[in-house]
Scaffold this active site. Sequence first.
Site, short mmCIF file in Angstrom:
data_model
loop_
_atom_site.label_atom_id
_atom_site.label_comp_id
_atom_site.label_asym_id
_atom_site.label_seq_id
_atom_site.Cartn_x
_atom_site.Cartn_y
_atom_site.Cartn_z
N LYS A 22 0.84 -1.21 0.00
CA LYS A 22 0.00 0.00 0.00
C LYS A 22 0.87 1.26 0.00
CE LYS A 22 -2.77 2.61 3.33
NZ LYS A 22 -1.73 3.48 3.91
N ASN A 23 1.89 1.26 0.85
CA ASN A 23 2.68 2.49 1.00
C ASN A 23 3.62 2.73 -0.17
OD1 ASN A 23 1.41 3.12 3.37
ND2 ASN A 23 2.92 2.06 4.65
N ARG A 92 -4.62 10.09 3.74
CA ARG A 92 -3.42 10.87 4.04
C ARG A 92 -2.48 10.93 2.83
NH1 ARG A 92 -0.46 14.25 7.43
NH2 ARG A 92 1.72 13.72 7.22
N CYS A 116 -5.69 8.07 8.66
CA CYS A 116 -5.90 7.56 10.02
C CYS A 116 -5.64 8.65 11.04
CB CYS A 116 -4.95 6.39 10.28
SG CYS A 116 -5.42 4.91 9.41
N ARG A 121 -0.75 15.19 12.40
CA ARG A 121 0.07 14.74 11.27
C ARG A 121 0.35 15.95 10.39
NH1 ARG A 121 -2.10 8.92 9.26
NH2 ARG A 121 0.04 8.72 8.52
N PRO A 122 1.26 16.81 10.83
CA PRO A 122 1.51 18.05 10.10
C PRO A 122 2.17 17.80 8.74
CG PRO A 122 3.06 17.81 11.92
CD PRO A 122 2.13 16.64 12.00
N ILE A 123 2.13 18.82 7.87
CA ILE A 123 2.80 18.69 6.57
C ILE A 123 3.82 19.83 6.38
CG2 ILE A 123 1.03 17.34 5.37
CD1 ILE A 123 -0.02 20.00 4.19
N ASP A 124 4.26 20.41 7.52
CA ASP A 124 5.18 21.54 7.43
C ASP A 124 6.48 21.18 6.69
OD1 ASP A 124 5.36 19.91 9.85
OD2 ASP A 124 7.08 21.16 10.38
N LEU A 125 6.98 19.95 6.88
CA LEU A 125 8.24 19.58 6.21
C LEU A 125 8.05 19.51 4.71
CD1 LEU A 125 9.38 16.73 8.68
CD2 LEU A 125 10.29 19.05 8.53
N ASP A 306 3.76 1.07 11.80
CA ASP A 306 2.52 0.45 11.31
C ASP A 306 2.32 -0.97 11.85
OD1 ASP A 306 1.86 2.66 9.92
OD2 ASP A 306 2.26 1.86 7.93
N ILE A 328 6.90 7.22 16.76
CA ILE A 328 6.70 8.01 15.54
C ILE A 328 5.46 8.91 15.66
CG2 ILE A 328 6.40 7.91 13.01
CD1 ILE A 328 9.08 6.71 13.95
N ARG A 398 -8.89 -0.02 3.63
CA ARG A 398 -7.94 0.96 3.07
C ARG A 398 -6.58 0.31 2.80
NH1 ARG A 398 -6.50 4.99 6.72
NH2 ARG A 398 -5.10 5.40 5.01
#
Length: 419
Positions: A22-23, A92, A116, A121-125, A306, A328, A398
């Site tokens: 999946k990933n 996500r 999930c 779960r920031p996206i700043d990076l 996971d 994590i 999912r």
Amino acid sequence: MSEIIVNGGKKLYGGITVQGAKNSVLPVLAATVLCQKECVIHNCPALSDVNTSIKILRALGCGCEAEGNTVTVDSRGINAYEIPDNLMREMRSSIVFLGAIIGRCGRAVISSPGGCELGPRPIDLHLSALERMGVTINEEHGYLICTAEKGLQGAEISLGFPSVGATENIILAAATAKGMTTIHGAAKEPEISDLADFLNSAGARIYGCGSDCIRVYGVERLGGTEHTIIPDRIAAATYMACAAVTGGKITMCNIMPSHMVSTFWVFREAGCEVELSGKSLTLSAPEHLKRVPTVRSLVHPGFPTDAGPIIVAMLTVAEGTSVFVENIFENRFSYVDELKRFGAKIKTEGKIAVTEGVKELSATDCKATDLRGGAALVIAALTAYGESRIGDIHHIERGYDDIVSVLGALGADIKYSKD
Ligand code: UD1
């Protein structure tokens, strides 16, 4: 309302082939946006997240067909750069389309990604890296409007944390940027190498994946290619745990042992025999699982976050006390309350879950709280005597390609009840 119904207590025996990752498939599907010829992707698992990716590709104007486990994408007709809000909210991984869309269209419009609930779960990076590459980002009414007026430029980027998603987004943006991009402190997960293999086979020049320094030399355009998705190491760990809690013995084909070293260690500590032969694995479970004093989730090659819920579920029936430390994500234990319904003895505090093994679990009704937390409930239900009903299985769908048929083939008494 769909449910999975399990009559627990049956030992699992037999052989299965593990699904594609999946990933890996989600970023690879996003990467097809950059390709200017047809791409054929094999070993795609049948997942709701894959369907969402296909819907996103179609919304962008790409031709996209799925037949069996092969998805064919033709991005020549791409005519949009905005991901519809309902699709962004569904998963996500929709965030990895960002780098690819800007790379292809010079701009992108997205809203906040879903997925999930594992804490913030920031996206700043992702965003600060894209800014370094020449992207201007404006936030308007919950939408991010991203524009690379002068096109994407290669840059030196240092990640404060080796984020998987940010590393993927930077690689995607850099593949057709002007000049060279270097990612220091990059994530080393195998799915990143798979993404780079896909892009390189379409004409990209990406080096160093699997190390913490990745170099991407931007090329003018990418062509088409044919690619096979790597095996899913988390699905493999899930089926190992299913066999382990039932005292069974299963063989799995289509695994990559080198991707799963830290996972094998935990199963062996718990008393399972794990025999490897090329790309297949046989797990033989002991009569009684042993405790594993401490397992810590870490970035690859450490133990994967996971697989945390899967191992905690397994250790609920191991002899003695085991500790799991989640390093994590901040809030990854919401499934624990559901496991307790089976009679599991687990205490959580902050990032630590302490599990005191019980002799047996008892069947119950419960609800999946997230994807891997849902898999944990299936594991518990397989070992609990009596009938368990697991609700909210859309979370499980999912990430697992027909988990009911896979476990049924191994002798589990498991079925769907769908309205
Ligand atoms: C993570 C996992 C990945 C897993 C995936 C799906 C790690 C390192 N990553 O990837 O293995 O397959 O979930 O469950 O194990 N972060 C920020 N800012 C950002 C991006 C991330 O602070 O811009 C933080 C996150 O809050 C989190 C950590 O970094 O604490 C890991 O995030 P990241 O690797 O980006 O998450 P995913 O890509 O979702």
